[in-house]
Design an enzyme around this catalytic site. Structure first.
Site: not given
Length: 404
Positions: A215, A310, A312, A346
């Site tokens: 990106n 995953p 983080i 999260k």
């Protein structure tokens, strides 16, 4: 914090936004600053010195060759008096002359002579702002320690729409207040004894030995946070994806490539950390089956099977003895909605969101603006250079961490 002993020198360039400068003087005075004004010659075509003298309570300086002022070395006196210099509006012409180190009139000479920090508030037509020459001047000034406040984006006096509007007087006055609050906080080392782990930059997910998915992240925001945290007394570990940036002084750096590499490095170093800031732009997906040899061009179409990487941030936030966890959200629309969802989903302590669709901010830019959210509140941090923004964000983190 008392601002009554803080001296602000306001430099006014010759642009239509100069009409806002009178209100800016008033807003700065309301907050307790002692304000003096220096005007460029062209600025006096837009607003009179008498107006600014009445509002500031001090004579307005404008001429480099004023015999009365120069008998006392007026430009040096002003330069030494200031605790902060604000150039608003900072026109394209004035930015170019300051960048070139010119001393052709009082306002530019004062910028050369002062040791005070200088904040530039760009104001110009959107095409002039986007011009490569202006962008090069801004990049050079930022690299030399100047601070950028703005510009904002919107309708302009010329009838066009885009970036280049000078920030409003209230926004600039608030940034000046935050500058002194942050500056004083840095002097007091509010992060002394704290251990921080920060991720920065992009990740690269291999397709084959020569290609990868990535990106536009430059890592500048994460590196600014690392530098600011170290300046504020913290012990800092920086886990960085592939970037072309120098390691800030006093920071321990760990270089990684992929999201899995970054997760491994974070988990190896997260123990006993007080604060974790996930500023990296981590790839959400990776190639399920990485080719061992270069894939040759053959068919008109090629399909790549992706699997999820995953998470983080979520992994750190779920640790039994977790640190104070701060995430970042780079969005192109509905910024608040997505940021608040990520904050809750999260289980983060705080999230800093930015709109990367705004020209001149975010990815690869030297400036940014953030909307910061936590469970009990929020705060907007207006556009400025990333190091200043990092200091402001860290001050918010210290305040919120103390309250939790």
């Amino acid at each position: 914090m008392s601002l009554t002993n803080k001296n602000v020198l306001l430099g006014i360039g010759g642009g239509i936004a100069a009409y806002k400068s009178a209100d800016l003087v008033r807003r700065l005075k309301e907050r307790g600053f002692d304000v003096r004004v220096v005007m460029s010659q062209s600025a006096m075509e837009f607003i009179t010195p008498l107006t600014l003298q009445a509002l500031s309570g001090h004579p307005v300086a404008s001429s480099l060759l004023d015999p009365a002022a120069e008998a006392a070395m007026g430009h040096i006196e002003l330069a030494r008096w200031a605790d902060l210099v604000i150039i608003a509006p900072a026109t394209a012409n004035l930015l170019a002359r300051i960048n070139a180190g010119m001393a052709d009139e009082l306002i530019t000479t004062t910028c050369l002579a002062t040791e005070a920090p200088i904040a530039l508030c760009p104001a110009m037509n959107q095409q002039m702002y986007r011009n490569l020459a202006t962008q090069a001047n801004l990049a050079s000034l930022t690299a030399r320690g100047f601070t950028l406040w703005g510009p904002a984006s919107g309708s302009q006096a010329c009838g066009e729409v885009g970036p280049g509007r000078m920030l409003g007087p209230l926004d600039i006055a608030e940034l000046a207040t935050q500058f002194f609050a942050t500056h004083d906080a840095v002097e007091l080392k509010p992060l002394a004894g704290q251990s921080l782990l920060i991720t920065a930059g992009p990740t690269r997910e291999a397709i084959d030995p020569v290609r990868y998915i990535s990106n536009h992240s430059s890592g500048k925001m994460g590196f600014a946070l690392a530098k600011a945290a170290a300046d504020m007394g913290a012990t800092v570990t920086l886990v960085s994806g592939p970037v072309n940036l120098s390691t800030p002084e006093g920071v321990t750096r760990i270089d990684v490539e992929s999201a899995q590499n970054m997760l491994d490095a974070v988990m190896d170093n997260i123990d006993k950390k007080d604060i974790f800031i996930g500023c990296a732009a981590v790839a959400d997906y990776r190639i399920s089956d990485v080719a061992t040899c270069k894939i040759k061009k053959s068919a008109e179409e090629m399909q790549l099977a992706l699997v999820r990487n995953p998470d983080i941030l979520a992994t750190v936030a779920s640790l039994p003895n977790r640190p104070f966890v701060v995430g970042f959200a780079a969005e192109t629309h509905d910024v608040e909605t997505y940021a608040r969802d990520k904050l809750k989903r999260k289980n983060l302590n705080m999230i800093a969101a930015n709109d990367v669709s705004v020209a001149g901010l975010g990815f690869n830019a030297d400036a940014n603006a953030l909307r910061v959210f936590w469970p009990q509140g929020s705060q907007d941090l207006p556009a400025t250079d990333k190091l200043t923004l990092a200091r402001q964000l860290l001050s918010l983190i210290v305040k919120e961490k103390t309250n939790t």
